[in-house]
Motif scaffolding. Structure first.
Motif, mmCIF file in Angstrom:
data_model
loop_
_atom_site.group_PDB
_atom_site.id
_atom_site.type_symbol
_atom_site.label_atom_id
_atom_site.label_comp_id
_atom_site.label_asym_id
_atom_site.label_seq_id
_atom_site.Cartn_x
_atom_site.Cartn_y
_atom_site.Cartn_z
ATOM 1 N N SER A 58 -6.559 -0.441 20.231
ATOM 2 C CA SER A 58 -7.081 0.407 21.317
ATOM 3 C C SER A 58 -7.966 -0.220 22.375
ATOM 4 O O SER A 58 -8.131 0.178 23.291
ATOM 5 C CB SER A 58 -7.571 1.755 20.575
ATOM 6 N N GLN A 74 4.079 16.472 22.167
ATOM 7 C CA GLN A 74 3.932 17.241 21.029
ATOM 8 C C GLN A 74 3.113 18.767 21.550
ATOM 9 O O GLN A 74 2.119 18.590 22.409
ATOM 10 C CB GLN A 74 2.889 16.458 20.042
ATOM 11 N N PRO A 127 4.740 17.400 15.209
ATOM 12 C CA PRO A 127 5.244 16.434 16.210
ATOM 13 C C PRO A 127 6.740 16.372 16.671
ATOM 14 O O PRO A 127 7.636 16.363 15.746
ATOM 15 C CB PRO A 127 4.829 14.916 15.702
ATOM 16 N N SER A 142 11.270 5.442 23.769
ATOM 17 C CA SER A 142 10.254 4.686 23.132
ATOM 18 C C SER A 142 10.879 3.315 23.337
ATOM 19 O O SER A 142 11.854 3.101 24.290
ATOM 20 C CB SER A 142 10.640 4.831 21.521
ATOM 21 N N GLN A 176 1.594 12.654 24.345
ATOM 22 C CA GLN A 176 1.211 11.533 23.551
ATOM 23 C C GLN A 176 1.900 10.249 23.656
ATOM 24 O O GLN A 176 2.908 10.121 23.897
ATOM 25 C CB GLN A 176 1.083 11.852 22.188
ATOM 26 N N ARG A 208 2.212 7.002 21.610
ATOM 27 C CA ARG A 208 1.717 6.451 20.231
ATOM 28 C C ARG A 208 2.255 5.128 19.961
ATOM 29 O O ARG A 208 3.298 4.628 20.384
ATOM 30 C CB ARG A 208 2.251 7.348 19.087
ATOM 31 N N VAL A 249 2.750 2.246 17.039
ATOM 32 C CA VAL A 249 3.245 2.347 15.825
ATOM 33 C C VAL A 249 3.602 1.057 15.419
ATOM 34 O O VAL A 249 4.340 0.188 15.887
ATOM 35 C CB VAL A 249 4.477 3.337 15.389
ATOM 36 N N LEU A 255 0.848 4.431 12.088
ATOM 37 C CA LEU A 255 0.170 4.639 13.450
ATOM 38 C C LEU A 255 -1.191 4.204 13.573
ATOM 39 O O LEU A 255 -1.933 4.211 12.831
ATOM 40 C CB LEU A 255 -0.071 6.205 13.603
ATOM 41 N N THR A 290 -3.404 6.237 19.404
ATOM 42 C CA THR A 290 -2.772 7.312 20.279
ATOM 43 C C THR A 290 -3.501 7.477 21.451
ATOM 44 O O THR A 290 -4.894 7.528 21.367
ATOM 45 C CB THR A 290 -2.736 8.467 19.532
ATOM 46 N N ARG A 291 -2.898 7.565 22.685
ATOM 47 C CA ARG A 291 -3.508 8.020 23.665
ATOM 48 C C ARG A 291 -2.843 9.534 24.052
ATOM 49 O O ARG A 291 -1.826 9.477 23.952
ATOM 50 C CB ARG A 291 -3.429 7.078 25.100
ATOM 51 N N GLU A 292 -3.848 10.469 24.703
ATOM 52 C CA GLU A 292 -3.432 11.899 24.668
ATOM 53 C C GLU A 292 -3.849 12.487 26.081
ATOM 54 O O GLU A 292 -4.851 12.035 26.468
ATOM 55 C CB GLU A 292 -3.669 12.752 23.566
#
Length: 334
Positions: free
Chosen positions: A200, A251, A257, A263, A310, A312, A314, A323, A326-328
Protein backbone atom coordinates in the motif's frame (compact mmCIF):
# COMPACT_ATOMS: atom_id res chain seq x y z
CA UNK A 1 27.23 -20.51 2.31
CA UNK A 2 29.41 -21.98 5.01
CA UNK A 3 29.10 -23.67 8.38
CA UNK A 4 28.80 -20.91 10.97
CA UNK A 5 30.97 -21.17 14.06
CA UNK A 6 29.73 -19.89 17.41
CA UNK A 7 31.36 -16.51 18.15
CA UNK A 8 32.94 -15.91 21.53
CA UNK A 9 30.40 -14.51 24.00
CA UNK A 10 27.27 -15.97 22.38
CA UNK A 11 25.26 -18.75 24.02
CA UNK A 12 24.17 -20.18 20.65
CA UNK A 13 23.51 -19.21 17.04
CA UNK A 14 19.76 -19.23 17.66
CA UNK A 15 17.84 -15.95 17.68
CA UNK A 16 16.66 -16.97 21.14
CA UNK A 17 20.10 -16.12 22.51
CA UNK A 18 19.97 -12.63 20.96
CA UNK A 19 16.56 -12.08 22.55
CA UNK A 20 17.96 -11.55 26.05
CA UNK A 21 19.62 -8.22 25.21
CA UNK A 22 18.28 -7.20 21.80
CA UNK A 23 14.64 -7.99 22.56
CA UNK A 24 13.11 -5.04 20.68
CA UNK A 25 15.03 -5.98 17.56
CA UNK A 26 14.36 -9.68 18.08
CA UNK A 27 10.61 -9.12 18.41
CA UNK A 28 10.52 -7.03 15.23
CA UNK A 29 12.39 -9.77 13.36
CA UNK A 30 10.16 -12.51 14.81
CA UNK A 31 7.12 -11.01 13.06
CA UNK A 32 8.91 -10.45 9.76
CA UNK A 33 8.97 -12.35 6.49
CA UNK A 34 12.63 -13.16 7.19
CA UNK A 35 11.69 -15.16 10.29
CA UNK A 36 9.08 -17.10 8.31
CA UNK A 37 11.17 -17.35 5.16
CA UNK A 38 11.00 -21.13 5.01
CA UNK A 39 7.44 -21.65 6.21
CA UNK A 40 5.18 -18.92 4.83
CA UNK A 41 3.31 -18.55 1.59
CA UNK A 42 4.11 -17.77 -1.17
CA UNK A 43 7.46 -19.52 -0.58
CA UNK A 44 5.89 -22.94 -0.16
CA UNK A 45 4.05 -22.73 -3.47
CA UNK A 46 7.08 -21.28 -5.26
CA UNK A 47 9.15 -24.16 -3.89
CA UNK A 48 6.61 -26.61 -5.25
CA UNK A 49 6.61 -24.87 -8.64
CA UNK A 50 10.41 -25.13 -8.81
CA UNK A 51 10.31 -28.89 -8.20
CA UNK A 52 11.32 -28.60 -4.54
CA UNK A 53 14.68 -27.18 -5.57
CA UNK A 54 17.43 -27.28 -2.93
CA UNK A 55 18.67 -24.01 -4.45
CA UNK A 56 15.79 -22.22 -2.71
CA UNK A 57 17.16 -23.19 0.70
CA UNK A 58 20.38 -21.26 0.08
CA UNK A 59 18.44 -18.04 0.71
CA UNK A 60 15.44 -19.14 2.77
CA UNK A 61 17.68 -21.21 5.09
CA UNK A 62 21.01 -19.49 4.45
CA UNK A 63 23.12 -21.13 7.17
CA UNK A 64 24.66 -24.48 6.34
CA UNK A 65 23.61 -25.56 9.84
CA UNK A 66 19.95 -25.08 8.81
CA UNK A 67 19.88 -27.54 5.92
CA UNK A 68 19.24 -31.24 6.45
CA UNK A 69 20.79 -32.05 3.07
CA UNK A 70 23.61 -30.36 1.20
CA UNK A 71 24.13 -30.06 -2.54
CA UNK A 72 27.13 -32.04 -3.70
CA UNK A 73 26.69 -30.90 -7.28
CA UNK A 74 24.01 -29.53 -9.60
CA UNK A 75 23.35 -31.70 -12.60
CA UNK A 76 22.14 -28.86 -14.82
CA UNK A 77 18.66 -28.71 -16.26
CA UNK A 78 15.79 -28.09 -13.84
CA UNK A 79 16.31 -26.22 -10.59
CA UNK A 80 15.63 -29.49 -8.76
CA UNK A 81 18.41 -31.45 -10.50
CA UNK A 82 21.00 -31.88 -7.78
CA UNK A 83 22.93 -34.62 -6.05
CA UNK A 84 22.38 -34.33 -2.29
CA UNK A 85 24.24 -35.65 0.74
CA UNK A 86 23.16 -35.70 4.40
CA UNK A 87 24.33 -32.76 6.53
CA UNK A 88 25.84 -33.94 9.85
CA UNK A 89 25.80 -30.37 11.22
CA UNK A 90 22.05 -29.85 10.70
CA UNK A 91 20.43 -27.96 13.57
CA UNK A 92 16.66 -28.43 13.81
CA UNK A 93 16.19 -25.30 15.96
CA UNK A 94 18.06 -23.06 13.55
CA UNK A 95 16.13 -24.60 10.67
CA UNK A 96 12.90 -23.30 12.19
CA UNK A 97 14.14 -19.69 12.23
CA UNK A 98 14.41 -18.93 8.50
CA UNK A 99 16.67 -15.94 7.85
CA UNK A 100 17.78 -15.72 11.45
CA UNK A 101 20.06 -13.19 13.20
CA UNK A 102 23.23 -15.16 12.50
CA UNK A 103 22.42 -15.21 8.77
CA UNK A 104 23.50 -11.58 8.50
CA UNK A 105 25.33 -10.85 11.74
CA UNK A 106 27.77 -13.76 12.04
CA UNK A 107 30.71 -14.08 9.67
CA UNK A 108 33.74 -16.35 10.12
CA UNK A 109 33.01 -16.88 13.79
CA UNK A 110 32.57 -13.16 14.51
CA UNK A 111 29.54 -10.98 15.25
CA UNK A 112 29.35 -8.16 12.68
CA UNK A 113 27.43 -4.89 12.83
CA UNK A 114 27.36 -1.48 11.21
CA UNK A 115 29.05 0.25 14.15
CA UNK A 116 31.44 -0.58 16.95
CA UNK A 117 30.07 -1.80 20.27
CA UNK A 118 32.75 -1.28 22.93
CA UNK A 119 32.00 -3.15 26.12
CA UNK A 120 29.67 -5.65 24.47
CA UNK A 121 29.79 -9.18 25.95
CA UNK A 122 30.75 -10.39 22.49
CA UNK A 123 33.26 -8.63 20.21
CA UNK A 124 31.66 -6.82 17.24
CA UNK A 125 33.42 -6.32 13.91
CA UNK A 126 32.27 -3.35 11.84
CA UNK A 127 31.03 -4.23 8.35
CA UNK A 128 30.21 -1.53 5.80
CA UNK A 129 28.88 -4.27 3.50
CA UNK A 130 26.03 -4.97 5.93
CA UNK A 131 24.47 -1.57 5.13
CA UNK A 132 24.94 -1.83 1.35
CA UNK A 133 22.35 -2.84 -1.29
CA UNK A 134 24.84 -5.40 -2.56
CA UNK A 135 24.46 -7.29 0.71
CA UNK A 136 20.75 -7.77 -0.08
CA UNK A 137 21.61 -8.96 -3.59
CA UNK A 138 23.09 -12.17 -2.21
CA UNK A 139 19.52 -13.44 -1.75
CA UNK A 140 17.33 -11.06 -3.74
CA UNK A 141 19.07 -11.69 -7.08
CA UNK A 142 19.16 -15.12 -8.70
CA UNK A 143 20.21 -16.26 -12.14
CA UNK A 144 20.08 -19.80 -13.46
CA UNK A 145 22.07 -21.30 -16.30
CA UNK A 146 19.99 -21.38 -19.47
CA UNK A 147 17.35 -18.91 -18.27
CA UNK A 148 16.99 -15.89 -20.56
CA UNK A 149 16.78 -13.46 -17.61
CA UNK A 150 17.25 -13.61 -13.83
CA UNK A 151 14.61 -15.62 -12.02
CA UNK A 152 14.82 -13.13 -9.16
CA UNK A 153 15.82 -9.64 -10.30
CA UNK A 154 14.85 -7.37 -7.40
CA UNK A 155 18.36 -5.99 -6.95
CA UNK A 156 18.81 -5.66 -10.73
CA UNK A 157 15.53 -3.77 -11.03
CA UNK A 158 16.69 -1.39 -8.30
CA UNK A 159 20.14 -0.98 -9.89
CA UNK A 160 18.52 0.05 -13.21
CA UNK A 161 16.11 2.50 -11.55
CA UNK A 162 16.40 6.17 -10.58
CA UNK A 163 16.71 5.09 -6.94
CA UNK A 164 20.23 3.75 -7.40
CA UNK A 165 21.93 6.99 -8.59
CA UNK A 166 19.91 8.92 -5.98
CA UNK A 167 21.55 6.80 -3.28
CA UNK A 168 18.30 5.28 -2.00
CA UNK A 169 19.30 1.86 -0.68
CA UNK A 170 17.19 -1.22 -0.05
CA UNK A 171 17.68 -0.61 3.68
CA UNK A 172 16.24 2.93 3.49
CA UNK A 173 12.78 1.52 2.68
CA UNK A 174 12.87 -1.94 4.22
CA UNK A 175 14.99 -1.20 7.32
CA UNK A 176 14.23 2.46 8.10
CA UNK A 177 15.93 4.03 11.11
CA UNK A 178 14.02 4.13 14.35
CA UNK A 179 14.67 4.87 18.00
CA UNK A 180 14.32 2.30 20.73
CA UNK A 181 16.19 -0.16 22.91
CA UNK A 182 19.05 -1.36 20.74
CA UNK A 183 20.12 -3.42 23.77
CA UNK A 184 18.46 -4.01 27.13
CA UNK A 185 20.24 -1.04 28.69
CA UNK A 186 20.81 1.29 25.75
CA UNK A 187 18.27 3.50 24.01
CA UNK A 188 19.55 4.53 20.57
CA UNK A 189 18.74 4.85 16.91
CA UNK A 190 18.92 1.62 14.93
CA UNK A 191 17.63 0.03 11.76
CA UNK A 192 14.19 -1.57 11.93
CA UNK A 193 14.35 -5.35 11.72
CA UNK A 194 10.68 -5.75 10.83
CA UNK A 195 11.80 -5.71 7.17
CA UNK A 196 8.78 -3.68 6.13
CA UNK A 197 7.22 -4.65 2.81
CA UNK A 198 3.91 -2.82 2.47
CA UNK A 199 2.35 -2.79 -1.04
CA UNK A 200 0.00 0.00 0.00
CA UNK A 201 3.04 2.27 0.33
CA UNK A 202 4.36 1.26 -3.06
CA UNK A 203 1.27 1.93 -5.18
CA UNK A 204 -0.84 4.98 -5.90
CA UNK A 205 -4.33 4.10 -7.15
CA UNK A 206 -6.34 6.82 -8.91
CA UNK A 207 -9.96 6.20 -9.94
CA UNK A 208 -11.99 8.52 -12.19
CA UNK A 209 -15.68 7.84 -11.57
CA UNK A 210 -18.71 9.33 -13.36
CA UNK A 211 -19.92 12.26 -11.20
CA UNK A 212 -23.49 11.00 -11.38
CA UNK A 213 -22.55 7.58 -9.98
CA UNK A 214 -23.56 4.25 -11.50
CA UNK A 215 -26.94 3.44 -13.02
CA UNK A 216 -27.93 -0.22 -12.86
CA UNK A 217 -28.14 -1.80 -16.27
CA UNK A 218 -26.07 0.93 -17.94
CA UNK A 219 -22.36 0.56 -18.68
CA UNK A 220 -20.29 3.34 -17.10
CA UNK A 221 -16.73 4.28 -18.15
CA UNK A 222 -14.19 4.27 -15.34
CA UNK A 223 -10.51 5.14 -15.63
CA UNK A 224 -8.18 3.29 -13.29
CA UNK A 225 -4.61 4.56 -12.96
CA UNK A 226 -1.98 2.44 -11.21
CA UNK A 227 1.34 4.06 -10.33
CA UNK A 228 4.42 2.44 -8.83
CA UNK A 229 5.19 5.56 -6.86
CA UNK A 230 7.03 4.04 -3.92
CA UNK A 231 8.95 0.87 -4.80
CA UNK A 232 12.48 1.03 -6.12
CA UNK A 233 11.91 -2.23 -7.99
CA UNK A 234 9.11 -3.77 -10.01
CA UNK A 235 5.76 -4.38 -8.35
CA UNK A 236 5.45 -7.20 -7.61
CA UNK A 237 9.06 -8.32 -7.42
CA UNK A 238 10.66 -11.60 -6.44
CA UNK A 239 9.59 -15.07 -7.48
CA UNK A 240 8.13 -15.39 -10.99
CA UNK A 241 6.46 -18.60 -9.82
CA UNK A 242 3.89 -16.60 -7.85
CA UNK A 243 2.16 -13.31 -8.58
CA UNK A 244 -0.28 -10.66 -7.46
CA UNK A 245 -3.66 -10.34 -9.11
CA UNK A 246 -5.47 -7.01 -9.08
CA UNK A 247 -9.24 -7.05 -8.85
CA UNK A 248 -11.61 -4.11 -9.25
CA UNK A 249 -14.99 -4.80 -7.66
CA UNK A 250 -18.12 -2.98 -6.54
CA UNK A 251 -19.52 -3.79 -3.11
CA UNK A 252 -22.67 -2.43 -1.43
CA UNK A 253 -22.01 -1.40 2.16
CA UNK A 254 -23.26 -3.96 4.66
CA UNK A 255 -23.66 -6.68 2.01
CA UNK A 256 -21.47 -9.55 0.90
CA UNK A 257 -18.78 -8.57 -1.64
CA UNK A 258 -20.13 -8.53 -5.17
CA UNK A 259 -18.36 -10.54 -7.88
CA UNK A 260 -15.50 -8.70 -9.56
CA UNK A 261 -16.75 -6.57 -12.43
CA UNK A 262 -13.27 -6.33 -13.88
CA UNK A 263 -9.88 -7.78 -13.05
CA UNK A 264 -6.35 -7.91 -14.34
CA UNK A 265 -3.07 -9.53 -13.30
CA UNK A 266 0.28 -8.00 -12.43
CA UNK A 267 2.78 -10.76 -13.04
CA UNK A 268 5.89 -11.90 -14.88
CA UNK A 269 5.10 -15.19 -16.59
CA UNK A 270 7.73 -17.93 -16.76
CA UNK A 271 7.62 -21.58 -17.70
CA UNK A 272 8.03 -24.02 -14.82
CA UNK A 273 10.73 -26.06 -16.56
CA UNK A 274 14.00 -25.32 -18.41
CA UNK A 275 14.89 -23.22 -20.26
CA UNK A 276 12.64 -21.04 -18.07
CA UNK A 277 11.28 -18.95 -20.89
CA UNK A 278 9.64 -15.68 -19.85
CA UNK A 279 6.38 -14.47 -21.32
CA UNK A 280 4.39 -11.31 -20.77
CA UNK A 281 5.43 -8.98 -17.97
CA UNK A 282 2.53 -6.86 -16.75
CA UNK A 283 4.20 -5.67 -13.55
CA UNK A 284 4.85 -2.01 -12.80
CA UNK A 285 8.46 -0.90 -12.98
CA UNK A 286 9.83 1.78 -10.63
CA UNK A 287 8.03 5.03 -11.39
CA UNK A 288 5.84 3.42 -14.06
CA UNK A 289 2.19 4.41 -14.60
CA UNK A 290 -0.45 2.28 -16.32
CA UNK A 291 -3.99 3.35 -17.17
CA UNK A 292 -6.93 1.01 -17.66
CA UNK A 293 -10.15 2.07 -19.34
CA UNK A 294 -12.88 -0.01 -17.76
CA UNK A 295 -16.63 -0.25 -18.34
CA UNK A 296 -18.56 -1.23 -15.25
CA UNK A 297 -22.01 -2.72 -15.63
CA UNK A 298 -24.14 -3.35 -12.56
CA UNK A 299 -26.94 -5.88 -12.82
CA UNK A 300 -30.49 -4.58 -12.50
CA UNK A 301 -30.90 -6.69 -9.37
CA UNK A 302 -28.11 -4.84 -7.56
CA UNK A 303 -29.20 -2.78 -4.52
CA UNK A 304 -29.53 0.96 -5.04
CA UNK A 305 -28.24 3.62 -2.69
CA UNK A 306 -24.89 4.23 -1.06
CA UNK A 307 -22.15 1.89 -2.25
CA UNK A 308 -18.39 1.67 -2.39
CA UNK A 309 -16.11 1.05 -5.35
CA UNK A 310 -13.23 -1.12 -4.18
CA UNK A 311 -9.89 -1.74 -5.83
CA UNK A 312 -8.64 -4.92 -4.21
CA UNK A 313 -5.08 -6.20 -4.39
CA UNK A 314 -4.98 -9.95 -3.93
CA UNK A 315 -1.89 -12.17 -3.77
CA UNK A 316 -2.61 -15.44 -5.54
CA UNK A 317 -0.38 -18.42 -4.87
CA UNK A 318 -1.16 -22.07 -5.61
CA UNK A 319 -4.86 -21.26 -5.77
CA UNK A 320 -4.81 -19.42 -2.45
CA UNK A 321 -6.03 -15.80 -2.36
CA UNK A 322 -4.71 -13.34 0.23
CA UNK A 323 -6.08 -9.81 0.37
CA UNK A 324 -3.12 -7.50 0.92
CA UNK A 325 -4.80 -4.09 0.75
CA UNK A 326 -7.84 -2.22 -0.53
CA UNK A 327 -8.58 1.23 -1.91
CA UNK A 328 -12.19 2.35 -1.56
CA UNK A 329 -14.26 5.22 -2.94
CA UNK A 330 -17.85 6.10 -2.07
CA UNK A 331 -20.37 6.26 -4.92
CA UNK A 332 -24.10 6.30 -5.52
CA UNK A 333 -25.97 3.50 -7.28
CA UNK A 334 -29.29 4.30 -8.99
Amino acid sequence: MKLQELPKGLASLSAQSCNACHYDIHDAWAGSAHAGASTQEPFRSALQASGDSPLCASCHLPLQNQQSSLVKRYAGGPLSSAELVDNPSWDATLASEGVTCASCHVRDGQVVGTRAAPGAPHPVSVSDELASPEFCASCHQLTWEGAEQPLYDTWGEWAASAYQPAGVRCQDCHMPPQSGLVTAGRFAGHASHAFVSDPSRALTVLVDLPPQGLVRGQAAPVELTLMNSGAGHAFPSGSPFSWIRVELAVQVEGAEPAPALWSTELRRAVTEAPPYTFGADSRLGPGETVQHQVELLLDQSSPAGNAALQVRFVRVSAGRDELIFTRELALQVY
